[in-house]
Design an enzyme around this catalytic site. Structure first.
Site, PDB file in Angstrom:
ATOM      1  N   ASP A   1      12.967   2.889   4.180  1.00 46.08           N
ATOM      2  CA  ASP A   1      11.603   2.721   3.692  1.00 46.08           C
ATOM      3  C   ASP A   1      10.674   3.631   4.484  1.00 46.08           C
ATOM      4  O   ASP A   1      10.788   3.734   5.714  1.00 46.08           O
ATOM      5  CB  ASP A   1      11.166   1.264   3.844  1.00 46.08           C
ATOM      6  CG  ASP A   1       9.889   0.979   3.086  1.00 46.08           C
ATOM      7  OD1 ASP A   1       9.852   1.229   1.878  1.00 46.08           O
ATOM      8  OD2 ASP A   1       8.924   0.503   3.713  1.00 46.08           O
TER       9      ASP A   1
ATOM     10  N   PHE B   1     -11.431  -5.009  -1.730  1.00 46.08           N
ATOM     11  CA  PHE B   1     -10.354  -4.262  -2.390  1.00 46.08           C
ATOM     12  C   PHE B   1      -9.452  -5.236  -3.133  1.00 46.08           C
ATOM     13  O   PHE B   1      -9.121  -6.302  -2.629  1.00 46.08           O
ATOM     14  CB  PHE B   1      -9.534  -3.487  -1.348  1.00 46.08           C
ATOM     15  CG  PHE B   1      -8.321  -2.805  -1.925  1.00 46.08           C
ATOM     16  CD1 PHE B   1      -8.425  -1.520  -2.442  1.00 46.08           C
ATOM     17  CD2 PHE B   1      -7.086  -3.439  -1.956  1.00 46.08           C
ATOM     18  CE1 PHE B   1      -7.315  -0.881  -2.979  1.00 46.08           C
ATOM     19  CE2 PHE B   1      -5.970  -2.812  -2.488  1.00 46.08           C
ATOM     20  CZ  PHE B   1      -6.085  -1.527  -3.003  1.00 46.08           C
TER      21      PHE B   1
ATOM     22  N   ALA C   1      -5.835  -5.232  -5.963  1.00 45.84           N
ATOM     23  CA  ALA C   1      -4.774  -4.403  -6.528  1.00 45.84           C
ATOM     24  C   ALA C   1      -5.147  -3.901  -7.915  1.00 45.84           C
ATOM     25  O   ALA C   1      -4.628  -2.877  -8.366  1.00 45.84           O
ATOM     26  CB  ALA C   1      -3.471  -5.204  -6.586  1.00 45.84           C
TER      27      ALA C   1
END
Length: 710
Positions: free
Chosen positions: A334, A404, A406
C-alpha cells in the site's frame, strides 16, 4: 437501556470503587518490547534437557523416521553389549558399548535440538499466558450497567471501558475514542488510538485503556479471544509442519529405507567373502549413511523460523503461510504508510494569473482552520512559515465552517460575506461553475504528474490558485525495494490515486508496477490474476476493504489494529501493525528455506565422507585392495568406525546454533544463493568431516579406546 449520559455517570461511580485489575497474578508489562531470550538461557536449556529424554519414547520419536531408526539400532547394539559381557568378550563389549553410547547420544542431541526450538516458543506462550486478565467487566443491560466477571461475557455483549480499566475481551469499538496500552500483547510501550467507525476499531482483551471512554461490542467468547488464539497457535507452532518440510521428511524417510535395504544386503555379501561383519558394524554403517544431520535438525529449523517471526511480533496462523513467504515473488504494498509517510504535507502555493501568492495563502489558511487532518494543519503551518499569517479565532456565528465530506470533497469557510472553498480540482471546478484557466489547469496537471496532490482554492466562485500537497517517500525504501528486485521479487504499489499521480510516485519510489484507483474488487481481481499466472502473492491489509484480496493472497498479513474482517482473512497478524513488515516476513521465509537447503547440502556431503571411512574398514580384511580407499589413513577398521559414529553424533549439537539462528540471508539471486550454499556447505560438508574424523581417530587411538581382545 439508560441514556449515554446516565451510563457515563454510572460507570464513573463504578470506576471509583474498582480495584486495579490483576494480570495473571502479576502486572502486565507496561513498557518496552518483550525481553529477548538468549539462545542458551539456563531455564530453556534445563527444560530442553528434560524434554530430550522424554522424547526417547518411541511413540514420540516415530514422527522422525530417521531418528527412530537410529534409536532402534541403539537398542540392538545395547543388547549386543550385554550379550558380549555375558560371554566374557570384554574387548568386543567395550567397542560395542561405545558405539551404543554414541548412537544414543545422536538421538538425544537431535531431541535436544528440537526441544530447544520448541522451548523458545513455549516460553513465549507462557509469557503471554501470564498476561491473562482476571478482572471485572461493566456490561450494559436494559437496567443499566452490571458488574460481571470478564469470563462470563459472550459474543454480542456490550461493555463500557474507561481510563485505567482493562478491556475484558476482544471486541470492536462502537462508540468513543481512547488511547490504549497494548504492551501486554505487542510488547510495545507506545499507546495506540482505538476509535469507532474506522479501521482502528478492533480492541484486544487484556489491554488497558489509558484515557477517555469507549463502548465495546464483544466479538469473541471464552477461549476464543485473540490472546487464546495466540497461545494456542504458538504451542501448535510447536508444531506446524510446512509442506516443503513434510516433503523433505518423506524424502529422508525414503532414503533411510533404501539404505536400510542396502545394509541388509551387505550381510550375505560379507559372509560370502569370508569377511566378519558384526551386527554392530552394520548398524554403524546404516547410521553413517542415513541423513542423520538434517534428520536431527529439520524440526528445529522449522520451529525456529516460526519463533523468528514471533521475534518480529508477527503471528503466523498457518505453517503454509510461513513457507509461502519464502517463495513469494510478487509483493503488493500500500502506498500510504508503507512506501510513503502517509501524511501529505503542503509544499507550495501556486497562484492563478493576477493573484498574489499571499492572497492565495491567506484564503487557503482560512479554509483550513477547521480542518484537523494532517493535510489541513500543514496548509496553516506553510502559510505561517511563508508569510507570517497566524491562526485566527472566531466568535459564535462569526464564521460558518464547511467540513470536508466524501461527497463534496471540499472544505471551507463562509466569513464576512466571503465564500472560500478548498478541495479536489474537479470538485472545486464544479462549485465555481467553470473550468480553471489554462495556466491553473497546467499547474494541476504538473503537480499530479510529479506525484503530488493538487488542491484548488477558490473565493466567491473565482479560482485563486493551487496548493501542492506532497506525500514524502520513506527514507531508505528505494534501497529495500531494489534489494527485493535483485532477489527476483516484483513489487506492486496499491493506491487510490489517479493513474497519473500513481505513475509519478511509482517512479520516485522505485516499484515495478502499480495499481491505481484501487477498489476492493480491483485488488482482489489483481491478486487472482497474478496467481493465475503462476506467481505467489504477498500483501498487507488492515481494512474491511482489504479483506477480499487478503483472503486470496498466498501470504496475507493483517494489521493487529485492523478490522475483524481483515484479521480473519489474513494468515498472519502483525502485532506492531507496521505495513513495511511484509518485507521482513519475506526475508524470514527465505531464510528458513535457505537454512534448510544449506544444512541438507552439508548433510549429504557429510554422509559421503563417513561412507568412505566405514566401507573400506568393513571389507579391508577380505579385500586388501580396499586399503587404497583409506585416504584418511585411519589407524584401524575399529577406530575408523568409532570415529565416524562419534563425529556423526557431535556434528548435530555443533549445528544447533545455526539451525536456531538461521543462515544469514543476503538479498541476491537464487542462482547466487545456490552457488554460495554449494561452496560453503557442500565443500564444508566434505572438508569438516574429513578433518573431524581424522582428529577423532587420533584421539581414540591415543586413549586406547578400542581393543578387540576378549
Amino acid at each position: 437501556m439508560t441514556s449515554n449520559g446516565s451510563r457515563g455517570r454510572e460507570v464513573q461511580t463504578i470506576r471509583d470503587r474498582t480495584p486495579s485489575a490483576r494480570v495473571g497474578g502479576s502486572a502486565a508489562p507496561s513498557g518496552g518490547r518483550r525481553r529477548a531470550m538468549s539462545m542458551w538461557d539456563r531455564d530453556l536449556v534445563r527444560r530442553a534437557l528434560r524434554e530430550s529424554v522424554r522424547k526417547l519414547d518411541p511413540r514420540v520419536l516415530a514422527h522422525n523416521p530417521v531418528m527412530f531408526v537410529v534409536e532402534i539400532g541403539s537398542l540392538f547394539t545395547t543388547v549386543d553389549t550385554f550379550r558380549y559381557l555375558a560371554e566374557g568378550k570384554g574387548g568386543t563389549a567395550s567397542f560395542t558399548g561405545q558405539i551404543s553410547i554414541w548412537l544414543w547420544l545422536t538421538v538425544l542431541f537431535a531431541n535436544f535440538a528440537e526441544a530447544m526450538a520448541e522451548g523458545r516458543g513455549q516460553a513465549q506462550a507462557d509469557e503471554l499466558r501470564r498476561t491473562r486478565t482476571e478482572t471485572e467487566a461493566y456490561k450494559e443491560t436494559p437496567d443499566g450497567i452490571e458488574t460481571v466477571p470478564a469470563t462470563s461475557l459472550v459474543k454480542g455483549d456490550i461493555v463500557v471501558v474507561e481510563a485505567g480499566q482493562i478491556i475484558p475481551g476482544d471486541g470492536e469499538v462502537i462508540e468513543g475514542i481512547a488511547s490504549v496500552d497494548e504492551s501486554a500483547i505487542t510488547g510495545e510501550s507506545a499507546p495506540v488510538i482505538r476509535e469507532s467507525g474506522g479501521d482502528r476499531s478492533a480492541v484486544t482483551g487484556g489491554t488497558k485503556v489509558l484515557s477517555d471512554r469507549i463502548r465495546v461490542r464483544i466479538t469473541a467468547g471464552r477461549g476464543e479471544s485473540f490472546l487464546d488464539r495466540m497461545i494456542a497457535l504458538i504451542e501448535a507452532g510447536v508444531r506446524q509442519k510446512t509442506p516443503n518440510e513434510i516433503a523433505l521428511a518423506l524424502l529422508l524417510a525414503g532414503l533411510t529405507m533404501i539404505f536400510l535395504v542396502v545394509v541388509l544386503t551387505l550381510a550375505p555379501m560379507a559372509a560370502y567373502s569370508k569377511a566378519v561383519v558384526s551386527v554392530t558394524i552394520l548398524i554403524a554403517l546404516l547410521v553413517a549413511l542415513i541423513p542423520t544431520t538434517i534428520g536431527g535438525l529439520l524440526s528445529a529449523i522449522g520451529i525456529s523460523g516460526m519463533n523468528r517471526l514471533l521475534d518480529h511480533n508477527v503471528l503466523a496462523l498457518s505453517g503454509r503461510a510461513v513457507e509461502a513467504a519464502g517463495d513469494v515473488n510478487v509483493i503488493m504494498l500500500d502506498k500510504t504508510g508503507t512506501l510513503t509517510m502517509g501524511n501529505r504535507q503542503a509544499a507550495e502555493f501556486i497562484p492563478a494569473p493576477g493573484v498574489e501568492e499571499r492572497e492565495l495563502a491567506e484564503a487557503a489558511q482560512l479554509s483550513s482552520l477547521a480542518d484537523e487532518t494532517p493535510e489541513g494543519r500543514s496548509v496553516v503551518v506553510l502559510a505561517k512559515e511563508r508569510f507570517g499569517i497566524r491562526e485566527r479565532s472566531f466568535g459564535t456565528g462569526e464564521a460558518e465552517f464547511v467540513p470536508f465530506t466524501a461527497q463534496t470533497r471540499m472544505s471551507g469557510v463562509d466569513l464576512d460575506g466571503r465564500q472560500i472553498r478548498k478541495g479536489a480540482a474537479d470538485a472545486v471546478a464544479r462549485w465555481t461553475g467553470a473550468d480553471p484557466v489554462p495556466e491553473v489547469a497546467a499547474e494541476v496537471d504538473r503537480v499530479s504528474r510529479s506525484g503530488g496532490t493538487p488542491l484548488l482554492v477558490a473565493e466567491d466562485r473565482r479560482v485563486l490558485g493551487v496548493v501542492h500537497l506532497k506525500d514524502v517517500v520513506k527514507e531508505g525504501i528505494q534501497a529495500r525495494l531494489a534489494g527485493l528486485r535483485a532477489a527476483g521479487i516484483k513489487t506492486v504499489m496499491i493506491t487510490g490515486d489517479n493513474p497519473v499521480t500513481a505513475a509519478a510516485i511509482a517512479k520516485e519510489v522505485g516499484v515495478d508496477d502499480f495499481l491505481a484507483q484501487a477498489t476492493p474488487e480491483r485488488k482482489m481481481d489483481y491478486v487472482k490474476l497474478v496467481r493465475a499466472e503462476g506467481y505467489m502473492v504477498g500483501m498487507v491489509g488492515d481494512g474491511t476493504n482489504d479483506a477480499p484480496a487478503l483472503a486470496n493472497a498466498d501470504v496475507a498479513v493483517a494489521m493487529n489494529t485492523g478490522t475483524m474482517a481483515a484479521r480473519e482473512a489474513g494468515n498472519m497478524i502483525d502485532l506492531d501493525s507496521n505495513p513495511t513488515k511484509l518485507i521482513e516476513i519475506v526475508e524470514v521465509g527465505k531464510q528458513i528455506l535457505i537454512t534448510r537447503g544449506a544444512l541438507t547440502t552439508f548433510s549429504v556431503a557429510d554422509d559421503a565422507v563417513k561412507y568412505l571411512a566405514i566401507i573400506p574398514a568393513m571389507f579391508v580384511v577380505a579385500y586388501p585392495g580396499l586399503e587404497a580407499l583409506n585416504i584418511m589413513r585411519l589407524t584401524s577398521p575399529e577406530t575408523a568406525i568409532l570415529s565416524a559414529i562419534i563425529f556423526n553424533a557431535l556434528i548435530i549439537p555443533a549445528l544447533i546454533p545455526l539451525a536456531l539462528r538461521g543462515v544469514r540471508y543476503k538479498v541476491t539471486s537464487a542462482v547466487a544463493i545456490l552457488r554460495r550454499n554449494l561452496l560453503i556447505y557442500g565443500f564444508g560438508g566434505l572438508v569438516i568431516p574429513f578433518a573431524g574424523i581424522k582428529v577423532l581417530d587420533l584421539i581414540v587411538t591415543a586413549l586406547h579406546l578400542v581393543s578387540l581382545r576378549p
